[in-house]
Each structure stands twice: as structure tokens, then as C-alpha cells.
Design a protein around this motif. Structure first.
Motif, PDB file in Angstrom:
ATOM      1  N   TYR A   7     -21.870  -4.617  44.210  1.00 47.21           N
ATOM      2  CA  TYR A   7     -22.913  -5.229  45.045  1.00 47.21           C
ATOM      3  C   TYR A   7     -22.422  -5.598  46.438  1.00 47.21           C
ATOM      4  O   TYR A   7     -23.153  -5.480  47.409  1.00 47.21           O
ATOM      5  N   ARG A   8     -21.146  -6.025  46.555  1.00 46.82           N
ATOM      6  CA  ARG A   8     -20.623  -6.359  47.885  1.00 46.82           C
ATOM      7  C   ARG A   8     -20.617  -5.126  48.789  1.00 46.82           C
ATOM      8  O   ARG A   8     -20.979  -5.169  49.954  1.00 46.82           O
ATOM      9  N   GLU A  11     -24.109  -4.101  49.835  1.00 45.02           N
ATOM     10  CA  GLU A  11     -24.628  -5.016  50.847  1.00 45.02           C
ATOM     11  C   GLU A  11     -24.134  -4.615  52.242  1.00 45.02           C
ATOM     12  O   GLU A  11     -24.906  -4.603  53.215  1.00 45.02           O
ATOM     13  N   LYS A  32     -14.321  -1.206  46.480  1.00 42.43           N
ATOM     14  CA  LYS A  32     -13.573  -1.651  47.659  1.00 42.43           C
ATOM     15  C   LYS A  32     -13.298  -0.551  48.685  1.00 42.43           C
ATOM     16  O   LYS A  32     -12.473  -0.720  49.576  1.00 42.43           O
ATOM     17  N   SER A  80     -10.719  -6.437  56.599  1.00 43.12           N
ATOM     18  CA  SER A  80     -11.132  -7.710  57.172  1.00 43.12           C
ATOM     19  C   SER A  80     -10.109  -8.797  56.865  1.00 43.12           C
ATOM     20  O   SER A  80      -9.674  -8.935  55.731  1.00 43.12           O
ATOM     21  N   ASN A  83     -13.211 -12.627  57.422  1.00 40.68           N
ATOM     22  CA  ASN A  83     -14.392 -12.886  56.613  1.00 40.68           C
ATOM     23  C   ASN A  83     -14.029 -12.783  55.135  1.00 40.68           C
ATOM     24  O   ASN A  83     -13.811 -11.703  54.609  1.00 40.68           O
ATOM     25  N   GLU A  84     -13.969 -13.950  54.459  1.00 37.71           N
ATOM     26  CA  GLU A  84     -13.429 -13.954  53.097  1.00 37.71           C
ATOM     27  C   GLU A  84     -14.244 -13.142  52.107  1.00 37.71           C
ATOM     28  O   GLU A  84     -13.710 -12.625  51.130  1.00 37.71           O
ATOM     29  N   SER A  85     -15.574 -13.025  52.360  1.00 41.67           N
ATOM     30  CA  SER A  85     -16.387 -12.279  51.393  1.00 41.67           C
ATOM     31  C   SER A  85     -16.108 -10.780  51.467  1.00 41.67           C
ATOM     32  O   SER A  85     -16.507 -10.041  50.572  1.00 41.67           O
ATOM     33  N   TYR A  86     -15.441 -10.318  52.526  1.00 37.41           N
ATOM     34  CA  TYR A  86     -15.112  -8.890  52.630  1.00 37.41           C
ATOM     35  C   TYR A  86     -13.643  -8.612  52.313  1.00 37.41           C
ATOM     36  O   TYR A  86     -13.173  -7.495  52.534  1.00 37.41           O
TER      37      TYR A  86
END
Lengths: 159, 383
Positions: A7-8, A11, A32, A80, A83-86
Motif C-alpha cells: 500500500y505504501r 500510494e 520497496k 528518502s 520522510n520516515e513513511s518512505y
């Protein structure tokens, strides 16, 4: 792997596709790893956009020769650090250039770190990066007088 | 061509010999003799003792590793790929094995994954000790050259016990490791690592708390967080600049997600921070190995492979955390027995833009601390 685990990645692809639409092509989405194909006219705008998203850390620039298609593919790998979510996701941005006229704009004004990677791609595959600070010999001997060695028509002697 | 014209053509940038004389700027060539870790030249311009321009000139040990890979099959590539960094030879093979495993669609047995973590951490420490020893002698501290070199032997003995070779192990193969650990390995590793951890405490007293070392490195060559990210540096250099980014955490490979460890980082971004982060990481490496030895199951260590296997059509990008930072392989396969293209993205090559940035404006006497603090390994950068 299930669709849930990606899902990441999806997105990110949605966010980029909504901005660029038909101009880019998504080659694959794996865990990833995402690969985009961008034309050389859009690459600057594309790089600025993904950098603003948080992909700010250049890893490498690779060039691959495809003599059958008459193309040279230049791939930028970006991840990245801010940006921790990436975290852990690597974007592969590919630019396919005509083999007989491989010219594209440099990205060193956006990612300073690609300067020497681009210089290496220039001497190993003959790709010219416009507006580069110093496009010069890097690893090969100063008196090298042959075609760029990572092109497929350059053969190692004796093999 | 006159002498003056010839000299002008040799200068790296547009500054002519006459102009240099007028402005009092001197162009120096540092290297390409062996400045500690391999053949590499730095062309610097100094005004007094301030460096006003620096142009790194790598390439003296370029071997064409990437081209060589295209002529050999997946297995034949193993021995030559570890040559760029013989002091850290397991780590430079590690991502290659992970990439080929994905292309051949095989998975290493669980025991092999633990052994790979153990060997890669041992190799990281072997590399970091070598680097620390030369850092010491660069800054005129002979004790710090002798101690790490001596303690490194303990770890080399362990690596030899496992693989049979002292430095170039060729131990990792796609599908696991080449052979199992001997029975005595665990006991000896626990004994040597506990001794080694005590020795690390001594390093702090003799080196990191030493005024000589602090004066030469604190506040020298400051790399800001933004610059560190944008210049693309990695490993201890990145973590020294307040970026807690470690591949073992953000993208755990093999069994790193089952082991406990912290990402060590410093806020200052100076040479001292870049030297202290690897030191803290050695404690973590010792802990990681002890944990892995406890958790390691029994079983096979190598997956069965057909002779001369063919890869699937596609491309893989795999990366691991080596002694100097993130080491990545980009492998493209066209469905034959040989890779179509192998690209090594090595941490030393990524330190070159930072080297230029840090040297401009620094004093000539700070050059060794900045150069070696970046953990630059010329043979690896040139490939």
C-alpha cells in the motif's frame, strides 16, 4: 505477496501519477522498489517533484546499453532520508535515450551527489549531461582512445 | 608548445600559471602515491594554508569490475567481486548474493542467514579496526595504530575458522554460505568477543578522550544534515551528521529484523562524530553476533542449485549496510547464464562529492583528518 503489503508503494505511485499522468510510465511496483520511465524533457520537473515529496538522497546512476532497441537507459536510484513513511523505498527513475545521440539534462543542480555518478556514466557509456559542472574523464586512463567501454559493442580482448 | 602552455594545460581549472603567481595560489597534487588506503590523487589549490579549490581525481586502481561481470556466469563472479575491499570482503559480496537469489528464485536456509549475519558483522569490525588504525597513524598517534591492528587478528582468526581464508573469504554464495561453521566456533567466538569488548573500552581512554585527537577533529570539516543528504553520503558519515539511517533497520535483510540493536548517530557532523559512530557501532556488532550465536538453529547451510543456472528476465536492486555504509548492487538479467549488467553502488564513491565540499575552505593540516574521516577507500571507489 499480498496487495496489502504494497500500500505504501501504491500510494506513492498514485501521488506521482496524478501529477504527471500520461507523461510517465510505471514499469513495476515491487516491495520497496518502484521503477518509472520518464522522458528526458520531463526529467527535471519529475526530479524536483519527487525531491519535494521526500526522496532526497541519491544512491547511484547506472547506464545500460541496449543495442537491439537502439537505446541507452540511464537509471537514477533515489531513496528518502527525511520522510520516515518512505524509509527503505527506492525509486528507480529511468530515462531512455537514442543510442546515436545520448544527450540529457544533468540532475546535479537538484541532487548534488549525482555529479560524479553522471561523470562516470559519461565516460563509460558516452551519455552527455547538459550543463554539468565538469564532464570529464574520471576512472579511465587519460589516453583512452576507444569507444566507451560499457557499451555492448566494446569487447574485452581474449574473451 | 612552450613550457608555460604545457603547465597551463595541466592545471585542472581555468587558472593560468601567471594568474596563480599573481594571486599567490599554489596548485598541489596530493598523491597518487598511496595516502593510506589506495592510490588516489587530490588536486588542491592553496592560498597560504587555506584550501581554495579541491578536485578529487580517482581512477588509478580502476579494474573494470562491472564489465568483467558481464563475461562470467553468476557463480564465477564471486571471487573477483570481493577484490575491491579485501578488508570487508563479505559485505561486498552480500548484496550480490541477495540479488542473485532473487533472480534465481531460491532462498537461503535459515541457519545460513544467521551465519551470514555473523560473518558480515565480523567483517565490518575487521574493516573498522583497520580504518581506525590508519586514522590513528594519520594523526600521529602510533598506539592507536598498534592496538587495532593487534586486536583485528582475533577477529581474523574467527573468520579464518569459519571460511578457511584470512581476508578474501569467498564465503557467501547465492543460496547460503560455502560451508558450515566448525563445532568449536561458538565457544571461541564468545570468548574472543568478550575480550574484544573490554579492549574497546580501552580505546576510548587512549584515543577518543585524548586531547591530541580531540583538537585535530572537533569542529573540523562540519557537514550539515542537509548537505549530507543532498550529497548522497552514506554510513557513518551520514549518521555522524544527525541522520539515523541504517539499511539494517529501514530495510532488514536476512535475519536482522529478529535481532535487537540500536542505530548509533551523532549530531555534530564534524570529523570527531564521523570517527566516533563506527566505534559505537562496534559494540553493537559484538552484541549482534552474540545474539545470533544464541538464536542460530541447526540445519543445512546451502540451498541446492542446478549447475550453471539461468536467471529470470528482470532487474533487482539489493543493498546492505557494509563497514563504510550502504552497498548496493543493481543487477539486470536477460534470462541467460550471465548477468546482462551489474552496477555496483559503493559507499566510497559516494563520499567523493562530500570530500570536495569539505576540503574547500579547510586548512591544509586538516586534510588528513577530513580525507580519512570520510572512510574513503580508493580501490572500492574505482571498482
Amino acid at each position: 505477496m499480498s496487495d496489502q503489503s504494497l500500500y505504501r508503494e501504491k500510494e506513492i505511485v498514485d501521488k506521482i501519477s496524478s501529477k504527471f499522468g500520461e507523461k510517465i510510465k510505471t514499469n513495476y511496483i515491487n516491495t520497496k522498489r518502484i521503477k518509472f520511465e520518464v522522458s528526458k524533457d520531463d526529467i527535471i520537473e519529475f526530479a524536483k517533484f519527487v525531491k519535494d515529496m521526500g526522496f532526497d538522497h541519491p544512491i547511484s546512476v547506472a547506464g545500460t546499453d541496449y543495442p537491439k532497441d537502439g537505446k541507452i537507459e540511464v537509471t537514477y536510484h533515489i531513496d528518502s532520508c527525511s520522510n520516515e513513511s518512505y524509509f527503505g523505498i527506492v525509486l528507480t527513475i529511468a530515462v531512455r535515450l537514442a543510442r546515436d545521440e545520448p544527450i540529457m539534462p544533468t540532475l546535479m543542480n537538484i541532487y548534488k551527489g549525482v555529479e560524479y555518478h553522471e561523470r562516470e556514466t559519461f565516460e563509460m557509456l558516452g551519455v552527455v549531461f547538459k550543463d554539468h559542472r565538469k564532464l570529464d574523464r574520471l576512472l579511465l586512463p587519460e589516453d583512452w582512445a576507444d569507444i566507451p567501454p560499457l557499451r555492448k559493442d566494446f569487447q574485452i580482448k581474449g574473451r | 608548445m612552450s613550457d608555460i602552455e604545457r603547465l597551463n594545460s595541466m592545471l585542472p581549472n581555468s587558472l593560468s600559471v601567471e594568474e596563480s603567481r599573481e594571486k599567490g595560489i599554489l596548485t598541489l597534487s596530493v598523491g597518487p602515491q598511496h595516502p593510506g588506503s589506495g592510490h588516489f590523487r587530490l588536486i588542491i589549490k592553496v592560498d597560504g594554508d587555506i584550501i581554495v579549490d579541491a578536485e578529487p581525481d580517482p581512477g588509478y586502481v580502476h579494474r573494470g569490475e562491472e564489465k568483467m561481470c558481464e563475461y562470467r556466469n553468476f557463480m564465477q563472479n564471486i571471487p573477483h567481486l570481493e577484490r575491491p575491499v579485501i578488508a570487508d570482503s563479505c559485505s561486498i559480496l552480500y548484496p550480490y548474493c541477495l540479488a542473485i537469489e532473487e533472480l534465481l528464485n531460491i532462498e537461503a536456509p535459515r541457519r545460513a542467514k544467521f551465519i551470514r549475519v555473523i560473518m558480515s558483522e565480523i567483517n565490518k569490525m575487521i574493516f573498522e579496526l583497520y580504518w581506525l588504525g590508519i586514522y590513528g597513524i594519520f594523526l600521529g598517534h602510533s598506539t592507536m595504530f598498534m592496538w587495532p591492528m593487534a586486536d583485528r587478528e582475533l577477529l581474523i582468526d574467527l573468520a579464518e575458522l569459519a571460511s578457511g581464508a584470512r581476508v578474501t573469504h569467498a564465503y557467501f554464495v547465492p543460496g547460503g554460505v560455502r560451508n558450515d561453521l566448525p563445532d568449536i566456533f561458538k565457544d571461541r567466538a564468545v570468548r574472543q568477543l568478550k575480550y574484544f569488548r573490554n579492549r574497546l573500552n580501552e580505546y576510548s581512554k587512549v584515543f577518543y578522550e585524548n586531547p591530541l585527537f580531540i583538537d585535530r577533529t572537533k569542529g573540523v570539516g562540519i557537514l550539515s544534515r542537509e548537505d549530507a543528504i543532498n550529497l548522497g553520503v552514506t554510513g557513518p558519515v551520514l549518521r555522524g551528521s544527525n541522520v539515523p539511517y541504517d539499511i539494517r533497520k529501514v530495510e532488514p535483510y536476512d535475519v536482522y529484523d529478529e535481532l535487537n540493536f540500536d542505530v548509533k548517530y551523532m549530531k555534530d557532523g564534524d570529523c570527531f562524530a564521523r570517527a566516533y559512530v563506527p566505534y559505537l557501532e562496534m559494540y553493537e556488532s559484538v552484541d549482534l553476533i552474540l545474539q545470533a550465536l544464541e538464536k542460530m538453529p541447526d540445519g543445512p547451510v546451502r540451498a541446492k542449485l542446478p549447475p550453471n543456472p539461468k536467471g529470470k528476465v528482470g532487474e533487482v536492486f539489493k543493498r546492505v549496510e557494509a563497514g563504510r555504509g550502504e552497498l548496493a548492487y543493481y543487477v539486470i538479467s536477460d534470462g541467460t547464464q550471465k548477468p546482462y549488467r551489474v552496477k555496483l553502488s559503493v559507499p566510497s564513491f559516494r563520499a567523493i562529492p562530500a570530500m570536495r565540499k569539505l576540503l574547500i575552505g579547510a586548512r591544509l593540516a586538516d586534510m588528513p583528518a577530513i580525507y580519512w574521516g570520510l572512510n574513503y577507500w580508493p580501490v572500492e571507489a574505482d571498482r
